[in-house]
Design an enzyme around this catalytic site. Sequence first.
Site, PDB file in Angstrom:
ATOM      1  N   HIS B  12       0.816  -1.227   0.000  1.00 20.89           N
ATOM      2  CA  HIS B  12       0.000   0.000   0.000  1.00 20.89           C
ATOM      3  C   HIS B  12       0.853   1.282   0.000  1.00 20.89           C
ATOM      4  O   HIS B  12       0.511   2.263   0.651  1.00 20.89           O
ATOM      5  CB  HIS B  12      -1.009  -0.030   1.161  1.00 20.89           C
ATOM      6  CG  HIS B  12      -0.414  -0.155   2.535  1.00 20.89           C
ATOM      7  ND1 HIS B  12      -1.032  -0.835   3.551  1.00 20.89           N
ATOM      8  CD2 HIS B  12       0.723   0.339   3.062  1.00 20.89           C
ATOM      9  CE1 HIS B  12      -0.290  -0.762   4.650  1.00 20.89           C
ATOM     10  NE2 HIS B  12       0.777  -0.050   4.378  1.00 20.89           N
ATOM     11  N   HIS B  59      -0.623   4.870   9.661  1.00 20.19           N
ATOM     12  CA  HIS B  59       0.771   5.316   9.716  1.00 20.19           C
ATOM     13  C   HIS B  59       0.863   6.612  10.515  1.00 20.19           C
ATOM     14  O   HIS B  59       1.147   7.663   9.959  1.00 20.19           O
ATOM     15  CB  HIS B  59       1.311   5.539   8.315  1.00 20.19           C
ATOM     16  CG  HIS B  59       1.242   4.322   7.434  1.00 20.19           C
ATOM     17  ND1 HIS B  59       0.070   3.892   6.850  1.00 20.19           N
ATOM     18  CD2 HIS B  59       2.185   3.432   7.066  1.00 20.19           C
ATOM     19  CE1 HIS B  59       0.323   2.786   6.139  1.00 20.19           C
ATOM     20  NE2 HIS B  59       1.584   2.488   6.271  1.00 20.19           N
ATOM     21  N   HIS B 193      10.724  -3.593   2.813  1.00 26.19           N
ATOM     22  CA  HIS B 193      11.106  -2.186   2.714  1.00 26.19           C
ATOM     23  C   HIS B 193      11.617  -1.677   4.049  1.00 26.19           C
ATOM     24  O   HIS B 193      11.201  -2.128   5.098  1.00 26.19           O
ATOM     25  CB  HIS B 193       9.986  -1.296   2.177  1.00 26.19           C
ATOM     26  CG  HIS B 193       8.728  -1.178   3.005  1.00 26.19           C
ATOM     27  ND1 HIS B 193       8.009  -2.264   3.460  1.00 26.19           N
ATOM     28  CD2 HIS B 193       8.037  -0.082   3.423  1.00 26.19           C
ATOM     29  CE1 HIS B 193       6.937  -1.830   4.114  1.00 26.19           C
ATOM     30  NE2 HIS B 193       6.932  -0.516   4.121  1.00 26.19           N
ATOM     31  N   GLU B 240       5.122  -5.050   8.373  1.00 21.60           N
ATOM     32  CA  GLU B 240       3.708  -4.928   7.967  1.00 21.60           C
ATOM     33  C   GLU B 240       3.142  -6.243   7.442  1.00 21.60           C
ATOM     34  O   GLU B 240       1.929  -6.456   7.473  1.00 21.60           O
ATOM     35  CB  GLU B 240       3.555  -3.862   6.865  1.00 21.60           C
ATOM     36  CG  GLU B 240       3.760  -2.446   7.352  1.00 21.60           C
ATOM     37  CD  GLU B 240       3.653  -1.416   6.230  1.00 21.60           C
ATOM     38  OE1 GLU B 240       3.602  -0.231   6.541  1.00 21.60           O
ATOM     39  OE2 GLU B 240       3.636  -1.800   5.028  1.00 21.60           O
TER      40      GLU B 240
END
Lengths: 128, 285
Positions: B12, B59, B193, B240
């Site tokens: 996302h 976030h 990431h 995540e």
Amino acid sequence: MAPDKPYSDIPGTTIFDAQQARLGYHLNQFCMSLMNAADRARFAADERAYLDEWPMTEEQKQAVLDRDYNRMISHGGNIYFLAKIFLSDGQTFEQAAASMTGLKREEYRQMMLSGGRSPEGNLHKGES
Amino acid sequence: MARITAGVATSHVPAIGAAIDQGMTGTDYWAPLFRGYEFSKQWIAKSKPDVVFLVYNDHATAFGLDLFPTFALGCGEEFKPADEGWGPRPVPIVKGHPDLAWHITQSVIQDDFDLTVINEMDVDHGLTVPLSLMFGQPEAWPCRIIPFAVNVVVYPPPSGQRCYNLGKAIRRAIESFDEDLNVHIWGTGGMSHQLQGPRAGLINKEWDNAFLDQIVANPRGLAAKPHLEYVREAGSEGIELVMWLIMRGALDDEVVQRHRFYHVPASNTAVGHLILENSSQVEEI
């Protein structure tokens, strides 16, 4: 007893754990305020005065003024909170990440286009 | 009765949302990524979910450090796109499904998973980018959406095992809802990431692809993977991926993989995407 931190041997990485979250509480809450357009404008008009409204340490304030994201993180900042600063500046996650690696923006972008930073030599401290 | 027919997993990344909003999906940089979702848009137009149960992480948008729940379920009527620092994304308001959401809350809490109920919150790119990837740019989202937020920002997030088991409780809840609804469950975020520090830009293709294999074929084994491995191998923000296990836990043990896509990079991130259908719901394989 101090909590176990099995992640402390991952190189170039700060895990945002309880200790960091306490250290960076006000720095991160300041960042949250920048989701409001009126507060962004006040911050842009006089950054120092705006920061002085928050009970942050001088080191935290200076790191914000310098836009030194590694230093903000070492003083308890978390990247998703700090994003409010660089997004308000019109910067992207890519630009902010590049600034923390010592690479120029184009070099970093090229590294990502070439498949990103390799895990080889980057999983345990002292192996590279 | 309501039934879960399919699961969708997707990254996302906020830059994907920006590329869509700014009309840049055809550029050399972005076109290869969006080609990976062409099948998905056609598939979802046929699958026509009534409700998407959308697992994502906030976030530091709706939740600051003053209060952050580990698991939070959106029970409100609607949720607006958030201003994350540069103004809200120009995407439709998310319409919830309060009847089903409250039913799930009641069922899952009585099944020993303590959820936080949210009636008012704005939703950030974690929720809106997957909707844009799957539905494009409609005037209104074509179905109801129940946001389910998981803390993966402050350590420790919930374990993979906890997420997988919670998925099973969510399935029991949805399947005991007395209305004929076609429900999808989506797991979002990842893949590898790292957005911070000198190691920023880490991408681990081999690890990511093994994860994609395992979440389809051996989710029970995958659920036992410890946090440390995610952050070491897939980067500090790669954690995540535990959220995908909520989606997978809510599906049959046996699933039919309709689509798999992997692409590097989107900004700092490896993008992974799966479409899985429940074997028990597939009429013709």
